[in-house]
Design a protein around this motif. Structure first.
Motif, PDB file in Angstrom:
ATOM      1  N   ILE A   5      14.232   2.333  -2.089  1.00 19.27           N
ATOM      2  CA  ILE A   5      12.793   2.978  -2.584  1.00 19.27           C
ATOM      3  C   ILE A   5      11.730   2.860  -2.090  1.00 19.27           C
ATOM      4  N   TYR A   6      11.648   1.876  -1.631  1.00 25.36           N
ATOM      5  CA  TYR A   6      10.534   0.581  -1.516  1.00 25.36           C
ATOM      6  C   TYR A   6       9.951   0.841   0.180  1.00 25.36           C
ATOM      7  N   LYS A   7      11.228   1.552   0.854  1.00 29.46           N
ATOM      8  CA  LYS A   7      11.265   1.507   2.433  1.00 29.46           C
ATOM      9  C   LYS A   7      10.848   3.110   1.979  1.00 29.46           C
ATOM     10  N   SER A   8      11.370   4.342   1.689  1.00 27.04           N
ATOM     11  CA  SER A   8      10.495   5.462   0.993  1.00 27.04           C
ATOM     12  C   SER A   8       8.820   5.571   0.654  1.00 27.04           C
ATOM     13  N   MET A   9       8.534   4.333  -0.019  1.00 28.93           N
ATOM     14  CA  MET A   9       7.148   4.479   0.124  1.00 28.93           C
ATOM     15  C   MET A   9       6.312   4.119   0.547  1.00 28.93           C
ATOM     16  N   GLY A  10       6.480   3.548   1.910  1.00 32.55           N
ATOM     17  CA  GLY A  10       5.917   2.507   2.903  1.00 32.55           C
ATOM     18  C   GLY A  10       6.016   1.176   2.690  1.00 32.55           C
ATOM     19  N   ARG A  11       6.321   0.131   1.375  1.00 31.69           N
ATOM     20  CA  ARG A  11       6.286  -1.249   0.884  1.00 31.69           C
ATOM     21  C   ARG A  11       6.743  -1.914   1.106  1.00 31.69           C
ATOM     22  N   GLU A  12       6.583  -3.074   1.583  1.00 29.24           N
ATOM     23  CA  GLU A  12       7.690  -3.933   1.440  1.00 29.24           C
ATOM     24  C   GLU A  12       8.316  -4.395   0.697  1.00 29.24           C
ATOM     25  N   ILE A  13       9.684  -4.814   0.843  1.00 27.23           N
ATOM     26  CA  ILE A  13      10.605  -5.065   0.522  1.00 27.23           C
ATOM     27  C   ILE A  13      10.455  -6.243  -0.214  1.00 27.23           C
ATOM     28  N   PRO A  14      10.779  -6.541  -1.370  1.00 27.32           N
ATOM     29  CA  PRO A  14      10.538  -7.934  -2.105  1.00 27.32           C
ATOM     30  C   PRO A  14      10.744  -8.891  -1.851  1.00 27.32           C
ATOM     31  N   ASN A  15      10.796 -10.368  -1.679  1.00 27.73           N
ATOM     32  CA  ASN A  15      11.782 -11.415  -1.250  1.00 27.73           C
ATOM     33  C   ASN A  15      12.680 -11.389  -2.703  1.00 27.73           C
TER      34      ASN A  15
END
Length: 122
Positions: A112-122
């Protein structure tokens, strides 16, 4: 004398095991009541005292259940849900790398994060 020592050791081990079982049952009851933080706290403490397979499994499953609660709780903001759920799934996988549900849910959040072009939280 050796027999007495062995029986004493065996009884202490059984007593400790019974206490573990009771604490795991208490934690499971708390999980069913939605008291995830308290249940996880009890299991973490138990795991620090005696890290056996049953305790590790119970703790991993508690993190999984909490992650599921967070992920599917419509009352929480999506940012809070996904970041918190991902943290719980990762905690579950750190304890038991074979939890397929935790893995697939973590991968879903990451996608979901990748599809929104966002960094994946640590």
């Amino acid at each position: 004398m050796k027999t007495l020592f062995f029986l004493t050791f065996l009884l202490i081990g059984c007593s400790s095991n019974n206490q573990n079982i009771e604490k795991i049952a208490e934690a499971n009851s708390l999980l069913q009541s939605g008291k995830y933080d308290k249940a996880i706290s009890i299991l973490k403490e138990l795991n620090e005292e005696s890290s056996d397979k049953q305790t590790v499994s119970a703790l991993a499953n508690a993190h999984l259940q909490y992650g599921n609660f967070l992920m599917y709780n419509e009352e929480l903001d999506r940012k809070v849900r996904y970041v918190s759920a991902l943290k719980e799934y990762r905690a579950a996988l750190a304890l038991d790398n074979n939890l397929a549900e935790a893995r697939s849910n973590a991968e879903l959040i990451e996608s979901i994060y990748k599809s929104m072009g966002r960094e994946i939280p640590n």
